[in-house]
Each structure stands twice: as structure tokens, then as C-alpha cells.
Enzyme design. Structure first.
Site, PDB file in Angstrom:
ATOM      1  N   ARG A   1      36.237  38.982  47.333  1.00 50.20           N
ATOM      2  CA  ARG A   1      34.858  38.693  46.917  1.00 50.20           C
ATOM      3  C   ARG A   1      34.283  39.986  46.348  1.00 50.20           C
ATOM      4  O   ARG A   1      34.572  41.085  46.847  1.00 50.20           O
ATOM      5  CB  ARG A   1      34.001  38.231  48.102  1.00 50.20           C
ATOM      6  CG  ARG A   1      34.198  36.790  48.501  1.00 50.20           C
ATOM      7  CD  ARG A   1      33.678  35.804  47.438  1.00 50.20           C
ATOM      8  NE  ARG A   1      33.916  34.416  47.793  1.00 50.20           N
ATOM      9  CZ  ARG A   1      34.984  33.696  47.431  1.00 50.20           C
ATOM     10  NH1 ARG A   1      35.939  34.237  46.713  1.00 50.20           N
ATOM     11  NH2 ARG A   1      35.087  32.428  47.784  1.00 50.20           N
TER      12      ARG A   1
ATOM     13  N   GLU B   1      28.560  38.285  40.083  1.00 46.78           N
ATOM     14  CA  GLU B   1      29.215  37.373  39.144  1.00 46.78           C
ATOM     15  C   GLU B   1      28.448  36.067  38.929  1.00 46.78           C
ATOM     16  O   GLU B   1      28.652  35.376  37.931  1.00 46.78           O
ATOM     17  CB  GLU B   1      30.648  37.069  39.599  1.00 46.78           C
ATOM     18  CG  GLU B   1      30.748  36.228  40.851  1.00 46.78           C
ATOM     19  CD  GLU B   1      32.205  35.993  41.292  1.00 46.78           C
ATOM     20  OE1 GLU B   1      32.951  36.979  41.442  1.00 46.78           O
ATOM     21  OE2 GLU B   1      32.573  34.824  41.490  1.00 46.78           O
TER      22      GLU B   1
ATOM     23  N   HIS C   1      37.079  35.252  38.044  1.00 48.18           N
ATOM     24  CA  HIS C   1      37.295  34.454  39.261  1.00 48.18           C
ATOM     25  C   HIS C   1      38.271  33.300  38.981  1.00 48.18           C
ATOM     26  O   HIS C   1      37.967  32.134  39.232  1.00 48.18           O
ATOM     27  CB  HIS C   1      35.956  33.924  39.785  1.00 48.18           C
ATOM     28  CG  HIS C   1      35.991  33.647  41.275  1.00 48.18           C
ATOM     29  ND1 HIS C   1      34.964  33.976  42.122  1.00 48.18           N
ATOM     30  CD2 HIS C   1      36.937  33.081  42.059  1.00 48.18           C
ATOM     31  CE1 HIS C   1      35.266  33.618  43.355  1.00 48.18           C
ATOM     32  NE2 HIS C   1      36.466  33.075  43.340  1.00 48.18           N
TER      33      HIS C   1
END
Ligand code: NAI
Length: 339
Positions: A235, A264, A296
């Protein structure tokens, strides 16, 4: 059950439709992210299916509950974006997909290492412009190098096994060591400091919790082996992005491969090619030749998408049938220690 699926991407619809042949839920796909402004789209749906980019804060949860939502089904493993205490207060169960393909994420981490090390991103651009010069493309043999793995759960363990296959020495840190990794794969569990000071490559595979937020900060970069490579597919907020920029600028860090970024939300998964980036930190990171960022996408394999869809729809079916929710996530009791 009627399910409102938020933040739907083209790539996942067919997997949901295919998995739903078994479950026969009513699926409605919304392109919109779930936010305070879009919550009304979920009115009348018993279940809301959310992704990592969706907002599940107090206001959204309260509104969902008042509109009749009875279940939040996350189609992700991570749940750090959900206010679980509020969900519990409103008696709104939250389920997730704890495992869909550790290999997808582990292999992407390896992909970032290989691409960064052998400068594939730069070589690709050069060759397309008929520049066949090799200067600046020197990498290193991974064989014999030391790789530090922080977090050896499902993904970290898969990653460690792959790196052993490359002939790397693998050091690991996890409060719950995995005996099989030590006994069968020769992984050594050590203290974090040893990982920082000895590793040529460090890969993060821990969940984001208050304890792991900015796990990698200025003080850690100073303790790392000079020129090491950092890989983050966990993360974004595990790494302090400003500290990362400083470490890259002064050469403490040799390279960074990031599939996740602290800020993000609203950027990754979006096409901003017409508007440009408003995030100066991300824009600065993108200027470094030794930084490789993906949006991601570590989970993005056909196998993972198929498992995500099947488990999500099964979670909803279990709820509808009153069966135990094996994949429910709950707020930790107050005062509980987090890993
Ligand atoms: P997991 O729950 O199987 O493993 C997490 C491991 O981290 C556990 O072994 C736990 O003991 C360890 N851990 C917890 N706190 C720690 C700490 N402070 N220091 C060291 N170890 C610690 O989770 P899994 O499936 O391996 O996923 C790991 C993370 O990867 C997820 O939490 C998620 O944030 C991220 N992820 C990223 C994806 C992507 O597409 N980029 C996709 C799926 C997951």
C-alpha cells in the site's frame, strides 16, 4: 441479490458476468467511484461492491445504510479504506476477498525488480527511437544478491520462494514467521534493522495499519544499504513519499518500483492524459529514470480476476442465504494490539 458494483473497469465485467452464471445475482455496473456524491446510485441495492479506490468513510456508510444497503462486498484483499468502526456501529457487514492470487502480486513485484535492474523501461523507449546505445543500461546479477521481504503472508511468501529460485539470499521479517519458508526454502528471519542494512532489494508485503504507515521513512532510508532497490506492491502509505524523493535525490536509494502510491486515490485507474497531473510529488517521482511506477495493477491477471469475481459473488450469496460470512472483516476491538 441486487448488487451495485462501483468503480467498474472494462477488464473486470466479463469475469463478473461469467462467475454470476452460478450465482444469478442482479449485477449493475457503475463506472463512478463510490463517494459521498455518488452514494445515491446505490439506493435500492441490497449489496454494494466496492474496490480499493472507493470511499467508505463515515458519511458514505451512514448514507448507504439509510438507503437500504445491507452488505458491503469488497472486491479486494486490503480494507484499509473502510471505516470498519462506523460499519459495525451501523450493523453493516463488510466482506472481502482475502486471497485471489498471491502469485499475481508476487510476480508483479519480481517484474518491477527485473525491469528496473535491467532498465527495460529505458531500453524499450530507446530502441523504438532507433537508439541502440547501451550506455546507462548496466544492471546486476540477481543471483547471489540479498533480498529482504517485509511481511511473509500469502504474497510475501510467494515472492520469497520466487527469489530463492533466482539464487538470492532471502531475509525476512514478520511477527508471525512461516516455518515452511525457513525449512524448505532456506529463508532467514531476521530483525528489521538487519533487512535494512543488508538487503540489495527490499520488497514490502505488509498490510497498511496505523503501525505500518510510513514504515519506510527518512530514518529507514538512512539505514539502508546505499544504492538498494525498494519495491512496494503493498500500500502506498507504507512509504513516506517525500522521504523517498529525498533518498532518490541523494542516491541513498538506487531504484524504486512502486505499484501503489500514498495519494493514488483519484489518480490511479484514471486516464489523466488530457488534464495532466496535479500531484507534484507523483510528478516528481516520475522524473527519476530509476523509478518505475505502475497503476496498482499487480493483481491484474485473468486468474486473479476470475477468483475475485467468484469469491465476491459467493460472499453475497452466503449473506443472502444466512450462512456464516467467512470473509467478513471487523474493526479490531479498542485497545487491541495490531501486527
Ligand atoms: P497476508 O495477510 O496474507 O499477509 C500479511 C503479512 O504481513 C502477515 O504475515 C502479517 O503477519 C504481516 N505483518 C503484519 N504487520 C507487519 C509488520 N508490522 N511487519 C512485518 N510484517 C507484518 O496478506 P497478503 O495477501 O500477503 O497481502 C499483503 C498486502 O498486499 C495486502 O495487505 C494489500 O495491502 C497488498 N495487496 C496489494 C495488491 C496490489 O494489487 N498491489 C493486491 C493484493 C494485496
Amino acid at each position: 441479490m441486487r448488487i451495485a458494483i462501483f468503480s467498474t473497469h472494462k477488464f473486470e465485467r466479463e469475469f463478473f458476468q461469467h462467475a454470476n452464471l452460478e450465482f444469478k445475482h442482479t449485477l449493475d455496473f457503475f463506472d463512478a467511484r463510490l463517494t459521498e456524491q455518488t452514494t445515491s446510485l446505490a439506493a435500492g441495492y441490497g449489496a454494494v461492491c466496492a474496490f480499493v479506490s472507493d470511499q467508505l468513510d463515515e458519511k458514505v456508510i451512514e448514507r448507504l445504510k439509510s438507503q437500504g444497503t445491507r452488505l458491503v462486498a469488497l472486491r479486494s484483499a486490503g480494507f484499509n479504506h473502510v471505516d470498519l468502526e462506523t460499519a459495525a456501529r451501523f450493523e453493516l457487514p463488510v466482506v472481502r476477498v482475502p486471497e485471489y492470487s498471491p502469485y499475481a502480486v508476487a510476480e508483479h513485484a519480481v517484474c518491477l525488480i527485473l525491469a528496473l535492474n535491467r532498465k527495460i523501461h529505458r531500453a524499450y523507449n530507446r530502441v523504438r527511437e532507433s537508439n541502440f546505445n547501451l550506455d546507462g543500461l548496466v544492471g546486476f546479477d540477481l543471483h547471489g544478491k540479498t533480498v529482504g521481504v517485509i511481511g511473509t503472508g500469502r504474497i510475501g511468501a510467494a515472492f520469497a520462494r520466487i527469489m530463492r529460485g533466482f539464487g538470492c539470499r532471502v531475509l525476512a521479517y514478520d511477527p508471525t514467521p512461516n516455518d515452511e519458508l525457513c525449512n524448505t526454502y532456506g529463508v532467514q528471519y531476521v530483525e528489521l534493522d538487519k533487512i535494512y542494512s543488508s538487503s540489495d532489494v527490499i520488497s514490502l508485503h505488509v498490510p497498511l495499519t496505523p503501525k505500518t504507515r510510513h514504515l519506510i521513512d527518512d530514518s529507514v532510508f538512512m539505514r539502508m544499504k546505499r544504492g538498494a532497490m525498494l519495491i512496494n506492491t503493498g500500500r502506498g502509505a507504507l512509504v513516506d513519499a517525500q522521504a523517498l524523493i529525498t533518498a532518490l535525490k541523494c542516491g541513498t536509494l538506487g531504484a524504486a518500483g512502486l505499484d501503489v502510491y500514498e495519494e493514488e486515490e483519484g489518480v490511479f485507474f484514471e486516464d489523466l492524459s488530457d488534464t495532466g497531473l496535479k500531484d507534484d510529488t507523483l510528478a516528481r517521482l516520475l522524473t527519476f529514470p530509476n523509478v518505475l511506477i505502475t497503476s496498482h495493477q499487480a493483481f491484474l491477471t485473468a486468474e486473479a480476476l476470475s477468483n475475485i469475481a467468484a469469491t465476491t459473488l459467493r460472499n453475497v450469496a452466503d449473506f443472502e442465504a444466512g450462512r456464516p460470512l467467512v470473509n467478513e472483516v471487523r474493526a479490531e476491538p479498542k485497545g487491541a494490539k495490531r501486527a
